[in-house]
Design a protein around this motif. Structure first.
Motif, PDB file in Angstrom:
ATOM      1  N   LYS A 105      -1.439  -0.667  -0.887  1.00  0.00           N
ATOM      2  CA  LYS A 105      -2.001  -1.873  -0.280  1.00  0.00           C
ATOM      3  C   LYS A 105      -0.891  -2.838   0.074  1.00  0.00           C
ATOM      4  CE  LYS A 105      -6.734  -1.968  -0.993  1.00  0.00           C
ATOM      5  NZ  LYS A 105      -7.898  -2.171  -1.763  1.00  0.00           N
ATOM      6  N   ILE A 106       0.037  -2.962  -0.838  1.00  0.00           N
ATOM      7  CA  ILE A 106       1.170  -3.843  -0.562  1.00  0.00           C
ATOM      8  C   ILE A 106       1.957  -3.322   0.640  1.00  0.00           C
ATOM      9  CG2 ILE A 106       3.392  -4.639  -1.461  1.00  0.00           C
ATOM     10  CD1 ILE A 106       2.034  -4.767  -4.220  1.00  0.00           C
ATOM     11  N   ASP A 107       2.106  -2.001   0.686  1.00  0.00           N
ATOM     12  CA  ASP A 107       2.777  -1.402   1.840  1.00  0.00           C
ATOM     13  C   ASP A 107       2.074  -1.787   3.141  1.00  0.00           C
ATOM     14  OD1 ASP A 107       4.780  -0.211   0.503  1.00  0.00           O
ATOM     15  OD2 ASP A 107       3.859   1.792   0.413  1.00  0.00           O
ATOM     16  N   ALA A 108       0.728  -1.619   3.129  1.00  0.00           N
ATOM     17  CA  ALA A 108      -0.050  -1.909   4.338  1.00  0.00           C
ATOM     18  C   ALA A 108       0.095  -3.373   4.736  1.00  0.00           C
ATOM     19  CB  ALA A 108      -1.515  -1.570   4.085  1.00  0.00           C
ATOM     20  N   LEU A 109       0.039  -4.220   3.733  1.00  0.00           N
ATOM     21  CA  LEU A 109       0.171  -5.650   3.989  1.00  0.00           C
ATOM     22  C   LEU A 109       1.527  -5.931   4.615  1.00  0.00           C
ATOM     23  CD1 LEU A 109      -1.400  -8.264   3.547  1.00  0.00           C
ATOM     24  CD2 LEU A 109      -0.140  -8.584   1.424  1.00  0.00           C
ATOM     25  N   GLN A 110       2.525  -5.253   4.074  1.00  0.00           N
ATOM     26  CA  GLN A 110       3.866  -5.469   4.615  1.00  0.00           C
ATOM     27  C   GLN A 110       3.979  -4.987   6.053  1.00  0.00           C
ATOM     28  OE1 GLN A 110       6.624  -3.881   1.785  1.00  0.00           O
ATOM     29  NE2 GLN A 110       6.929  -5.910   0.896  1.00  0.00           N
ATOM     30  N   HIS A 111       3.299  -3.878   6.340  1.00  0.00           N
ATOM     31  CA  HIS A 111       3.287  -3.399   7.721  1.00  0.00           C
ATOM     32  C   HIS A 111       2.675  -4.444   8.640  1.00  0.00           C
ATOM     33  CE1 HIS A 111       4.958   0.503   7.425  1.00  0.00           C
ATOM     34  NE2 HIS A 111       4.076   0.938   6.527  1.00  0.00           N
ATOM     35  N   LEU A 112       1.552  -4.980   8.193  1.00  0.00           N
ATOM     36  CA  LEU A 112       0.843  -5.980   8.993  1.00  0.00           C
ATOM     37  C   LEU A 112       1.739  -7.192   9.235  1.00  0.00           C
ATOM     38  CD1 LEU A 112      -1.814  -6.742  10.312  1.00  0.00           C
ATOM     39  CD2 LEU A 112      -2.565  -7.686   8.140  1.00  0.00           C
ATOM     40  N   ILE A 113       2.398  -7.630   8.182  1.00  0.00           N
ATOM     41  CA  ILE A 113       3.267  -8.793   8.315  1.00  0.00           C
ATOM     42  C   ILE A 113       4.444  -8.474   9.245  1.00  0.00           C
ATOM     43  CG2 ILE A 113       4.811 -10.363   7.078  1.00  0.00           C
ATOM     44  CD1 ILE A 113       2.984  -9.906   4.622  1.00  0.00           C
ATOM     45  N   MET A 114       4.917  -7.249   9.116  1.00  0.00           N
ATOM     46  CA  MET A 114       6.069  -6.857   9.924  1.00  0.00           C
ATOM     47  C   MET A 114       5.718  -6.883  11.409  1.00  0.00           C
ATOM     48  SD  MET A 114       8.425  -4.595   7.799  1.00  0.00           S
ATOM     49  CE  MET A 114       8.097  -2.896   8.185  1.00  0.00           C
ATOM     50  N   VAL A 115       4.478  -6.488  11.752  1.00  0.00           N
ATOM     51  CA  VAL A 115       4.055  -6.533  13.163  1.00  0.00           C
ATOM     52  C   VAL A 115       4.163  -7.961  13.690  1.00  0.00           C
ATOM     53  CG1 VAL A 115       2.066  -6.330  14.692  1.00  0.00           C
ATOM     54  CG2 VAL A 115       2.540  -4.537  13.047  1.00  0.00           C
ATOM     55  N   GLY A 116       3.804  -8.894  12.847  1.00  0.00           N
ATOM     56  CA  GLY A 116       3.880 -10.299  13.246  1.00  0.00           C
ATOM     57  C   GLY A 116       5.311 -10.797  13.356  1.00  0.00           C
TER      58      GLY A 116
ATOM     59  N   ILE B  37     -17.926   3.092   3.256  1.00  0.00           N
ATOM     60  CA  ILE B  37     -17.535   3.223   1.856  1.00  0.00           C
ATOM     61  C   ILE B  37     -17.560   4.682   1.443  1.00  0.00           C
ATOM     62  CG2 ILE B  37     -18.130   0.926   1.024  1.00  0.00           C
ATOM     63  CD1 ILE B  37     -20.858   2.177   0.220  1.00  0.00           C
ATOM     64  N   ARG B  38     -17.877   5.527   2.406  1.00  0.00           N
ATOM     65  CA  ARG B  38     -17.990   6.940   2.045  1.00  0.00           C
ATOM     66  C   ARG B  38     -16.636   7.512   1.683  1.00  0.00           C
ATOM     67  NH1 ARG B  38     -21.590  10.036   6.242  1.00  0.00           N
ATOM     68  NH2 ARG B  38     -20.750  11.709   4.953  1.00  0.00           N
ATOM     69  N   GLU B  39     -16.695   8.358   0.731  1.00  0.00           N
ATOM     70  CA  GLU B  39     -15.476   8.939   0.174  1.00  0.00           C
ATOM     71  C   GLU B  39     -14.569   9.541   1.230  1.00  0.00           C
ATOM     72  OE1 GLU B  39     -13.743   9.676  -2.859  1.00  0.00           O
ATOM     73  OE2 GLU B  39     -14.769   7.759  -3.139  1.00  0.00           O
ATOM     74  N   GLY B  40     -15.224  10.190   2.207  1.00  0.00           N
ATOM     75  CA  GLY B  40     -14.450  10.955   3.182  1.00  0.00           C
ATOM     76  C   GLY B  40     -13.486  10.112   4.008  1.00  0.00           C
ATOM     77  N   TYR B  41     -13.885   8.889   4.295  1.00  0.00           N
ATOM     78  CA  TYR B  41     -13.087   8.112   5.219  1.00  0.00           C
ATOM     79  C   TYR B  41     -12.082   7.267   4.460  1.00  0.00           C
ATOM     80  CZ  TYR B  41     -16.968   9.570   8.087  1.00  0.00           C
ATOM     81  OH  TYR B  41     -17.921  10.319   8.712  1.00  0.00           O
ATOM     82  N   LYS B  42     -10.995   7.875   4.139  1.00  0.00           N
ATOM     83  CA  LYS B  42      -9.977   7.157   3.374  1.00  0.00           C
ATOM     84  C   LYS B  42      -9.272   6.168   4.284  1.00  0.00           C
ATOM     85  CE  LYS B  42      -7.875  10.752   1.575  1.00  0.00           C
ATOM     86  NZ  LYS B  42      -6.809  11.495   0.902  1.00  0.00           N
ATOM     87  N   GLY B  43      -8.744   5.171   3.682  1.00  0.00           N
ATOM     88  CA  GLY B  43      -8.002   4.203   4.489  1.00  0.00           C
ATOM     89  C   GLY B  43      -7.904   2.902   3.761  1.00  0.00           C
ATOM     90  N   LEU B  44      -6.976   2.109   4.216  1.00  0.00           N
ATOM     91  CA  LEU B  44      -6.734   0.836   3.541  1.00  0.00           C
ATOM     92  C   LEU B  44      -7.446  -0.323   4.198  1.00  0.00           C
ATOM     93  CD1 LEU B  44      -2.999   1.541   3.081  1.00  0.00           C
ATOM     94  CD2 LEU B  44      -4.621   1.220   1.225  1.00  0.00           C
ATOM     95  N   GLY B  45      -7.870  -0.092   5.455  1.00  0.00           N
ATOM     96  CA  GLY B  45      -8.544  -1.181   6.152  1.00  0.00           C
ATOM     97  C   GLY B  45      -7.594  -2.154   6.806  1.00  0.00           C
ATOM     98  N   THR B  46      -6.374  -1.718   7.008  1.00  0.00           N
ATOM     99  CA  THR B  46      -5.465  -2.619   7.713  1.00  0.00           C
ATOM    100  C   THR B  46      -5.136  -2.106   9.118  1.00  0.00           C
ATOM    101  OG1 THR B  46      -3.633  -1.504   6.650  1.00  0.00           O
ATOM    102  CG2 THR B  46      -4.325  -3.603   5.703  1.00  0.00           C
ATOM    103  N   GLY B  47      -5.536  -0.880   9.406  1.00  0.00           N
ATOM    104  CA  GLY B  47      -5.186  -0.277  10.700  1.00  0.00           C
ATOM    105  C   GLY B  47      -5.634  -1.125  11.880  1.00  0.00           C
TER     106      GLY B  47
END
Lengths: 659, 146
Positions: free
Chosen positions: A485-496, A606-616
């Motif tokens: 999650k921290i990684d994803a957040l950092q990616h998001l911040i990096m885009v900015g 919320i289904r198990e199959g769809y993994k992801g962090l929600g930052t995409g």
């Protein structure tokens, strides 16, 4: 009295030299003031200026009235509008004019004759009363003839008065002929000195009736002397007859030439008049324009002296009257600092014919100065004829003030916006770097948790039962989760925070690469992917590649449960904007929550199959924001979804492609 | 030739502990000295303060440097190291959680020999440390003694 002078107001009445007869306005010439105005046009500017100065503001109205009068005269005089008259009309008008002249001449002659007859009658009565009438004269015959003459005169006058001048003239001439015929003994009449009297009706016929009427009268005279001659057995007096016709010819010739000259005179008069009218009309228009213009207008002579100006100019200058301005050098009312510019401007006008919107500074009567915008042109059409210059000036104080205010406002606004923007940018930067470093600092403890859990597991594993080990595993799992999650957040911040490097970017190529990666990673999946060729976009290729990859990944992920998974990448033009889209027939989503799609860590599945962090999708939106574009989506649960993005500004409406 | 040693500049005691564990577990018998921040690191290298008794010529073979530390940060330490005649040539491996471009750029500009991102996962961390120790203490030819 209907001349312009009578109603011309102070200017006209005071200067009239002579009065015109009522019924002949056209022959006596234009009224004094009109003549002056026509002279002003061709005359020197000083003269024109002086005239206009004397007339003051009344002038345009006076001209209007004079013009109306003139029109009336014309219409009455010719019975037609002068402008619309053809050659035929001209001829008729001339005949009417001639009739009028004969009518007047007849009247005059009759007046003289009537008066004479009356005088003779009175004298006769006086002589008769005094008893000194000549011997051998029969008072009754005398009375009779005088009364008859008087009566005849009155009758002819009445006929003439009723509008039959030709008839009246004919009767008058017949009476005269008759009078001559009985004026003496017959032999004297046909062969004596009295014979010369016949010249009178012959000549008068030419004047009173028509030139050719002289011949008729000559014939009548011949008939008369023939009748008288036959009566007394006298042979016809042929020389006398020849004389009559000679007289008639003379009368005819002179009458004709007289008529012709009058005609010529009249037509030239008429031309003069119509050109005068045009002149007056144009001058009137000029004055009307001058007086009604809200802009200040000045006329300068070639030397730069003010020869005319309108009320607006007087007002603008704060002068009491036009006289304060007229006759002054225009440079006098221009402030010192701008005189050079004004002179240069005048030179340009003289050379090129006009200048527009030159900003100068005028000095008011009270000495204060103000900015003006001047447009100027030479009045004369050809150079060298009339070098008068017309200047239209506008007081631009208010405009200047507003411009200045606007400039100041916009400057202030700009400064404010700049300050706020920089503050905002600073804050955003701070915030981003704070979240970045916080996210870094969060990693340290995570490593500790993971590390010590691992050590616990490895070194004290013997002392911990299965349940305990499971919990330790959960700790490590949660730890890993937190870390990504921290990684994803950092990616998001990096885009900015990334500095954009704008290049041409082949979006379809990015999509194909993403698909290839996925196919390599999950070769067991059978997804029909259609990547169409799309126009290249301008943007940061690193970010755009990432964005397309996220969208394709999402589509890939959410079509996992579809029977025949399909993904399409392409573009469309919607409301003038180029919109790229990634469409799939996967799980879709409920449009009610579509606003949450692009928020970080928001997931609709919320289904198990769809993994992801929600930052995409948050990253997708952030990337489009950074490119000044927008990203949006539409879909329905189980019906697939379409994700769209456009570089051309904000999304006006949601969707438009999914169907 | 003196013993090859490593200087660990790290303020986080957990990280120190985990690092030491990892290195010892790997069977390495090299000496690892630990200082807790930039000031201590400089004292150590210049033999000042509590390190005044230290042999000034006993320099570490490699320095593992964290960037985010109280008082003097890693980058400042690096700068001072490179400015000093004695410590100019010591290999420095920056080991940090920071992925920031600026840190990376500055580290190399100031003369870092390597830049390693510290993973959160302990196993990866252990693996990494082992490799670092192996490379810098055994494979890599150290700076000749003066």
């Amino acid at each position: 009295m209907r001349s312009a002078d009578s109603r011309g107001g102070p200017a006209g009445s005071g200067k009239t030299k002579g009065q015109r007869p009522d019924n002949a306005p056209s022959i006596s010439g234009p009224p004094e003031n009109e003549r002056r105005s026509s002279r002003g046009e061709g005359g020197s500017e000083e003269e024109g200026g002086a005239r206009k100065a004397a007339d003051g503001e009344e002038r345009p109205y006076l001209t209007m009235r004079a013009l109306d009068d003139l029109n009336l005269h014309f219409e009455e005089h010719f019975g037609l509008r002068p402008a619309s008259k053809g050659p035929e009309g001209k001829h008729e008008a001339f005949e009417e004019e001639e009739d009028d002249r004969r009518h007047r001449l007849m009247n005059m002659i009759l007046l003289v004759m009537g008066t004479a007859a009356l005088m003779i009658l009175i004298m006769l009565m006086v002589l008769d009363t005094l008893g000194i009438l000549g011997p051998g004269s029969d008072p009754e015959v005398l009375y009779m003839s005088v009364v008859v003459a008087l009566f005849g005169t009155i009758v002819v006058f009445l006929i003439n008065y009723l509008g039959f001048p030709s008839l009246a003239g004919s009767m008058f001439l017949v009476i005269i002929l008759f009078g001559i015929a009985v004026s003496d003994r017959p032999d004297r009449v046909i062969d004596g000195r009295a014979l010369f009297l016949f010249a009178i009706p012959i000549l008068m016929a030419g004047i009173l009736l028509r030139p050719w009427a002289s011949f008729v009268m000559a014939g009548l005279c011949t008939l008369t002397i023939s009748v008288i001659g036959t009566g007394i057995g006298h042979p016809p007096n042929l020389p006398a007859v020849g004389g009559f016709f000679a007289f008639a010819a003379l009368s005819w010739l002179s009458g004709n030439s007289l008529e012709r000259s009058i005609r010529n005179l009249q037509s030239s008069n008429e031309r003069l008049r119509s050109s005068e009218m045009r002149l007056r009309k144009s001058e009137d228009r000029y004055h009307k324009i001058m007086s009604s213009s809200p802009d200040s207008i000045m006329v300068l002579d070639s030397g730069g002296t003010i020869t005319d100006c309108n009320a607006a100019m007087v007002r603008m200058q704060g002068s009491d009257s036009r006289e304060d301005l007229l006759g002054r050098d225009v440079l006098d009312i221009i402030s010192h600092g701008r005189r050079m510019k004004a002179e240069g401007c005048m030179n340009v006008v003289r050379r090129r014919g006009s200048v527009r919107d030159v900003v100068l500074e005028f000095v008011r009567a009270d000495g204060s100065s103000y900015p003006v915008e001047v447009s100027s042109a030479v009045l004369g059409q050809t150079p060298g004829t009339d070098q008068s210059i017309i200047c239209v000036a506008k007081d631009i104080t208010e405009r200047r003030r507003m411009e200045k205010e606007r400039r100041m406002m916009s400057k202030r606004l700009k400064t404010m916006v700049e300050r706020r923007t920089s503050e905002l940018r600073h804050t955003v930067n701070e915030l981003e770097s704070l979240s970045y470093s916080v996210s870094h600092d969060l990693r340290g403890p995570l490593r500790g948790i993971d590390g010590f859990s691992q050590l616990l597991l490895e070194e004290y594993g013997d002392h911990i039962d299965g349940e305990g080990r499971k919990y330790l595993g959960r700790i490590k799992q949660a730890n890993a989760n937190m870390s990504s999650k921290i990684d994803a957040l950092q990616h998001l911040i990096m885009v900015g925070r990334r500095r954009l490097r704008m290049r041409d970017a082949n979006m379809s190529a990015f999509a194909r690469d993403a698909v290839k990666d996925l196919e390599t990673r999950e070769p067991e999946r059978n997804v029909r992917v259609n990547v169409r060729d799309t126009p290249w976009a301008m943007g940061d290729p690193v970010l755009l590649r990432r964005m397309v990859s996220i969208l394709i990944d999402n589509a890939w992920k959410f079509t996992r449960d579809s029977g025949e998974p399909q993904i399409e990448f392409g573009h469309r033009h919607l409301e003038g904007r180029r919109v790229y889209y990634v469409r799939d027939n996967g799980a879709g989503f409920d449009m009610r929550y579509s606003h949450k799609l692009f928020m970080p860590f928001q997931r609709l599945h919320i289904r198990e199959g769809y993994k992801g962090l929600g930052t995409g999708l948050a990253i997708v939106r952030r990337i489009m924001d950074r490119h000044g574009g927008s990203a949006w989506a539409e879909g329905r649960p189980g019906g697939g979804s379409t994700f769209m993005f456009s570089f051309d500004g904000e999304a006006a409406t949601d969707g438009g492609i999914a169907t | 030739m003196s013993e090859r040693s490593m200087l660990l500049v790290e303020d986080d005691p957990d990280d120190v502990e985990l690092t030491m564990r990892t290195l010892h577990r790997g069977g390495s018998d090299h000496r690892v000295d630990v200082v807790r921040d930039g000031v201590e690191a400089m004292d150590y290298l210049m033999c000042r303060g509590k390190y005044s008794q230290r042999d000034a010529y006993d320099l570490p073979t490699v320095i593992l440097l964290d960037l985010k530390m109280p008082r003097i940060g890693g980058l400042e330490v690096l700068e001072e190291l490179r400015a000093n005649e004695l410590t100019r040539d010591i290999p420095v491996v920056v080991v940090t959680t920071s992925r920031e471009r600026g840190d990376l750029e500055k580290s190399y500009r100031l003369g870092a020999n390597s830049y390693i991102h510290k993973p959160v996962n302990f196993e990866e961390f252990m693996d990494l440390l082992k490799r670092i120790a192996e490379y810098w203490l055994e494979m890599n030819e150290p700076v000749p003694e003066q």
